[in-house]
Design a protein around this motif. Structure first.
Motif, PDB file in Angstrom:
ATOM      1  N   CYS A 278       0.827  -1.210   0.000  1.00  0.00           N
ATOM      2  CA  CYS A 278       0.000   0.000   0.000  1.00  0.00           C
ATOM      3  C   CYS A 278       0.858   1.257   0.000  1.00  0.00           C
ATOM      4  O   CYS A 278       2.012   1.260   0.450  1.00  0.00           O
ATOM      5  N   GLU A 279       0.271   2.339  -0.495  1.00  0.00           N
ATOM      6  CA  GLU A 279       0.904   3.646  -0.393  1.00  0.00           C
ATOM      7  C   GLU A 279       0.703   4.192   1.023  1.00  0.00           C
ATOM      8  O   GLU A 279      -0.284   3.857   1.680  1.00  0.00           O
ATOM      9  N   PRO A 280       1.610   5.004   1.517  1.00  0.00           N
ATOM     10  CA  PRO A 280       1.516   5.508   2.896  1.00  0.00           C
ATOM     11  C   PRO A 280       0.478   6.625   3.036  1.00  0.00           C
ATOM     12  O   PRO A 280       0.797   7.759   3.399  1.00  0.00           O
ATOM     13  N   ARG A 281      -0.770   6.292   2.781  1.00  0.00           N
ATOM     14  CA  ARG A 281      -1.858   7.262   2.905  1.00  0.00           C
ATOM     15  C   ARG A 281      -2.332   7.315   4.357  1.00  0.00           C
ATOM     16  O   ARG A 281      -2.087   6.393   5.134  1.00  0.00           O
ATOM     17  N   PRO A 282      -3.040   8.396   4.745  1.00  0.00           N
ATOM     18  CA  PRO A 282      -3.388   8.574   6.165  1.00  0.00           C
ATOM     19  C   PRO A 282      -4.093   7.384   6.793  1.00  0.00           C
ATOM     20  O   PRO A 282      -3.819   7.033   7.943  1.00  0.00           O
ATOM     21  N   ASN A 283      -4.995   6.736   6.065  1.00  0.00           N
ATOM     22  CA  ASN A 283      -5.748   5.649   6.679  1.00  0.00           C
ATOM     23  C   ASN A 283      -4.934   4.363   6.781  1.00  0.00           C
ATOM     24  O   ASN A 283      -5.342   3.418   7.441  1.00  0.00           O
ATOM     25  N   HIS A 284      -3.787   4.318   6.074  1.00  0.00           N
ATOM     26  CA  HIS A 284      -2.937   3.134   6.153  1.00  0.00           C
ATOM     27  C   HIS A 284      -1.898   3.251   7.264  1.00  0.00           C
ATOM     28  O   HIS A 284      -1.584   2.258   7.925  1.00  0.00           O
ATOM     29  N   VAL A 285      -1.380   4.443   7.462  1.00  0.00           N
ATOM     30  CA  VAL A 285      -0.250   4.583   8.393  1.00  0.00           C
ATOM     31  C   VAL A 285      -0.657   4.315   9.839  1.00  0.00           C
ATOM     32  O   VAL A 285       0.196   3.997  10.671  1.00  0.00           O
ATOM     33  N   GLY A 286      -1.950   4.417  10.165  1.00  0.00           N
ATOM     34  CA  GLY A 286      -2.396   4.174  11.530  1.00  0.00           C
ATOM     35  C   GLY A 286      -3.108   2.855  11.720  1.00  0.00           C
ATOM     36  O   GLY A 286      -3.710   2.631  12.770  1.00  0.00           O
ATOM     37  N   SER A 287      -3.049   1.959  10.719  1.00  0.00           N
ATOM     38  CA  SER A 287      -3.823   0.719  10.769  1.00  0.00           C
ATOM     39  C   SER A 287      -2.964  -0.482  10.409  1.00  0.00           C
ATOM     40  O   SER A 287      -2.127  -0.397   9.497  1.00  0.00           O
ATOM     41  N   CYS A 304       5.817  -6.086   2.814  1.00  0.00           N
ATOM     42  CA  CYS A 304       4.889  -4.963   2.914  1.00  0.00           C
ATOM     43  C   CYS A 304       5.634  -3.644   2.796  1.00  0.00           C
ATOM     44  O   CYS A 304       6.858  -3.580   2.905  1.00  0.00           O
ATOM     45  N   SER A 305       4.870  -2.600   2.565  1.00  0.00           N
ATOM     46  CA  SER A 305       5.427  -1.253   2.461  1.00  0.00           C
ATOM     47  C   SER A 305       6.057  -0.838   3.788  1.00  0.00           C
ATOM     48  O   SER A 305       5.594  -1.222   4.860  1.00  0.00           O
ATOM     49  N   ASP A 306       7.112  -0.044   3.687  1.00  0.00           N
ATOM     50  CA  ASP A 306       7.832   0.412   4.877  1.00  0.00           C
ATOM     51  C   ASP A 306       7.090   1.585   5.504  1.00  0.00           C
ATOM     52  O   ASP A 306       7.467   2.746   5.376  1.00  0.00           O
ATOM     53  N   ILE A 307       6.009   1.243   6.197  1.00  0.00           N
ATOM     54  CA  ILE A 307       5.222   2.179   6.993  1.00  0.00           C
ATOM     55  C   ILE A 307       5.587   1.910   8.447  1.00  0.00           C
ATOM     56  O   ILE A 307       5.644   0.741   8.850  1.00  0.00           O
ATOM     57  N   TRP A 310       3.777  -0.743  10.373  1.00  0.00           N
ATOM     58  CA  TRP A 310       3.927  -2.059   9.751  1.00  0.00           C
ATOM     59  C   TRP A 310       5.332  -2.610   9.990  1.00  0.00           C
ATOM     60  O   TRP A 310       5.497  -3.804  10.232  1.00  0.00           O
ATOM     61  N   ARG A 311       6.332  -1.728   9.897  1.00  0.00           N
ATOM     62  CA  ARG A 311       7.707  -2.171  10.151  1.00  0.00           C
ATOM     63  C   ARG A 311       7.838  -2.719  11.571  1.00  0.00           C
ATOM     64  O   ARG A 311       8.476  -3.747  11.794  1.00  0.00           O
ATOM     65  N   ARG A 312       7.225  -2.036  12.534  1.00  0.00           N
ATOM     66  CA  ARG A 312       7.306  -2.506  13.914  1.00  0.00           C
ATOM     67  C   ARG A 312       6.663  -3.884  14.060  1.00  0.00           C
ATOM     68  O   ARG A 312       7.159  -4.745  14.795  1.00  0.00           O
ATOM     69  N   PHE A 313       5.560  -4.093  13.352  1.00  0.00           N
ATOM     70  CA  PHE A 313       4.869  -5.385  13.399  1.00  0.00           C
ATOM     71  C   PHE A 313       5.771  -6.484  12.832  1.00  0.00           C
ATOM     72  O   PHE A 313       5.952  -7.548  13.451  1.00  0.00           O
ATOM     73  N   VAL A 314       6.347  -6.238  11.660  1.00  0.00           N
ATOM     74  CA  VAL A 314       7.200  -7.238  11.012  1.00  0.00           C
ATOM     75  C   VAL A 314       8.461  -7.484  11.837  1.00  0.00           C
ATOM     76  O   VAL A 314       8.892  -8.635  12.015  1.00  0.00           O
ATOM     77  N   ASP A 315       9.062  -6.418  12.349  1.00  0.00           N
ATOM     78  CA  ASP A 315      10.270  -6.576  13.154  1.00  0.00           C
ATOM     79  C   ASP A 315       9.987  -7.339  14.450  1.00  0.00           C
ATOM     80  O   ASP A 315      10.789  -8.169  14.878  1.00  0.00           O
ATOM     81  N   ARG A 316       8.849  -7.045  15.072  1.00  0.00           N
ATOM     82  CA  ARG A 316       8.525  -7.697  16.345  1.00  0.00           C
ATOM     83  C   ARG A 316       8.397  -9.207  16.170  1.00  0.00           C
ATOM     84  O   ARG A 316       8.864  -9.987  17.010  1.00  0.00           O
ATOM     85  N   HIS A 317       7.773  -9.610  15.060  1.00  0.00           N
ATOM     86  CA  HIS A 317       7.531 -11.037  14.849  1.00  0.00           C
ATOM     87  C   HIS A 317       8.567 -11.696  13.929  1.00  0.00           C
ATOM     88  O   HIS A 317       8.534 -12.924  13.770  1.00  0.00           O
ATOM     89  N   GLU A 318       9.443 -10.887  13.331  1.00  0.00           N
ATOM     90  CA  GLU A 318      10.445 -11.403  12.394  1.00  0.00           C
ATOM     91  C   GLU A 318       9.784 -12.320  11.363  1.00  0.00           C
ATOM     92  O   GLU A 318      10.218 -13.452  11.130  1.00  0.00           O
ATOM     93  N   CYS A 319       8.732 -11.791  10.752  1.00  0.00           N
ATOM     94  CA  CYS A 319       7.880 -12.605   9.881  1.00  0.00           C
ATOM     95  C   CYS A 319       7.894 -12.137   8.432  1.00  0.00           C
ATOM     96  O   CYS A 319       6.989 -12.479   7.669  1.00  0.00           O
ATOM     97  N   GLY A 320       8.891 -11.361   8.022  1.00  0.00           N
ATOM     98  CA  GLY A 320       8.921 -10.922   6.634  1.00  0.00           C
ATOM     99  C   GLY A 320       9.895  -9.796   6.417  1.00  0.00           C
ATOM    100  O   GLY A 320      10.915  -9.694   7.094  1.00  0.00           O
ATOM    101  N   ALA A 321       9.549  -8.929   5.463  1.00  0.00           N
ATOM    102  CA  ALA A 321      10.433  -7.825   5.089  1.00  0.00           C
ATOM    103  C   ALA A 321       9.594  -6.626   4.693  1.00  0.00           C
ATOM    104  O   ALA A 321       8.461  -6.764   4.220  1.00  0.00           O
ATOM    105  N   VAL A 322      10.162  -5.435   4.890  1.00  0.00           N
ATOM    106  CA  VAL A 322       9.518  -4.203   4.434  1.00  0.00           C
ATOM    107  C   VAL A 322      10.320  -3.638   3.275  1.00  0.00           C
ATOM    108  O   VAL A 322      11.536  -3.816   3.197  1.00  0.00           O
TER     109      VAL A 322
END
Length: 389
Positions: A278-287, A304-307, A310-322
């Protein structure tokens, strides 16, 4: 509030929407299913082909509106249908239905719950301000507000209204067996995107990704499973696929029609990687996208996009890449790394499956049923043991 018609039952509750599909996962398969299993007499008023009972839940059909003007014209019918149900609680999913909900509260004495699916302030200057103004007005009298994202708490704190976080965690549809472990015997080449399709949700980027795959004669394929509600974007994408010879790379499922959640499992099971570009639009960056929880359930590593969220989610679980937004080359770089080092891909898949247990709907359904008991004035049945997922 003055009370009009008598309530049919202290456990009758009705969900109202003219915006969402009647079998929207959050509304029907999660919330209404949890309430039904908890002993509530749960009803849905929504656009549908016919009035019928589906999985034990009565669906009261409204005509399918073609645009916002048609939805607004439906409101008298929504009001009549909802009032005739004599529900003890009305659960509203669209901000444009808030005035109608206020009238129901005034004329029936019923409780009203408002479900905030989005940060509607991001809908554009004029529309966003109007929808937020409707919400601010409703916060003065609505009995409770549900928020789908933690980031919406800031909105509620400004108004000091009682609210509860009801996230869109994963719930399998039907008697689905547990997801099998991801097959890692071959390199990850089957890419999957699920959900509504649009440029803001990465459609343009994914078509560019497919063109790079085709141009380099790479082995990856891309499945787009969901509806694109924008005819101009559909037409442009179809032309790009035709002109670029991308038919062998891109598979579209749904596309111009809604894809029911019950048909989704085979697509997850046949994939290697879940995309959210996704593009880093307002409704994406907070969800956090609901698809994250679905990908995790099936053991699919995320790209996923480096938002930041989202980065914190991926980093916390080490489940992919941004990857940087709008950068299909970066997606291919991640795939090249995983294909060269399959143990890294395997670890991401295992981590995804491990993390999935934190995002199950079952406890959230119990939270919703408990909230209803607190909001309603009369005693209602205890939660049944049937809602366990």
């Amino acid at each position: 509030m003055e009370q009009g018609n008598a309530l049919h039952s202290p456990t009758r509750v009705a969900h109202l929407t003219t915006v969402h599909h009647p079998f929207d996962p959050r509304i029907f398969h999660k919330q209404l299913a949890a309430l039904r299993n908890a002993g509530f007499d749960a009803h849905l008023v929504a656009p549908h082909e016919r009035t019928e009972r589906v999985h034990g839940i009565p669906v009261h059909a409204l005509p399918r509106p073609q645009n916002r003007a048609h939805r607004l014209a439906l409101q008298p019918r929504v009001f009549r249908t909802a009032r005739a149900l004599g529900a003890a609680l009305y659960h509203v999913h669209d901000p444009e239905l808030l005035p109608l909900a206020g009238l129901l509260k005034k004329t029936t004495g019923a409780r009203v719950v408002y479900d905030m699916h989005e940060n509607y302030r991001s809908k554009g200057a004029l529309l966003g301000r109007f929808l937020r103004a409707l919400e601010r007005w409703a916060f003065r009298w609505v009995d409770h507000v549900l928020i789908a994202e933690q980031s919406y708490r800031a909105i509620m704190e400004d108004h000091a209204r009682p609210h509860t976080y009801i996230p869109n965690y994963f719930r399998p549809i039907g008697e689905e067996p547990p997801a099998a472990p991801v097959d890692i015997s071959s390199p990850p080449t089957r890419l999957l995107y699920t959900g509504t399709l649009s440029d803001g949700r990465g459609l343009r980027t994914m078509v560019r990704l497919a063109a790079r795959i085709r141009g380099a004669d790479r082995p990856e394929t891309l499945s787009l499973v969901g509806i694109c509600r924008y005819p101009t974007q559909r037409a442009r994408t179809e032309e790009q696929i035709r002109r670029g010879g991308l038919g062998a790379v891109v598979d579209r499922v749904g596309w111009d029609t809604y894809v029911r959640p019950s048909t989704m499992p085979p697509h997850y099971r046949q994939a290697d990687v879940g995309l959210a570009l996704c593009e880093p639009r307002p409704n994406h960056v907070g969800s956090i996208p609901t698809k994250f929880y679905e990908y995790l359930h099936y053991g699919l590593p995320l790209i996923c996009s480096d938002i930041p969220l989202w980065r914190r989610f991926v980093d916390r679980h080490e489940c992919g890449a941004v990857v940087p937004p709008n950068d299909p080359a970066a997606v291919l770089d991640v795939l090249d790394e995983w294909q060269a080092h399959p143990e890294r891909y395997r670890q991401c898949a295992e981590n995804a499956r491990t993390a999935a247990g934190q995002y199950r709907w079952g406890p959230i359904g119990k939270r919703l049923a408990g909230l209803y008991r607190r909001v309603l004035p009369d005693n209602v049945p205890e939660l049944s043991t049937t809602e366990s997922r």
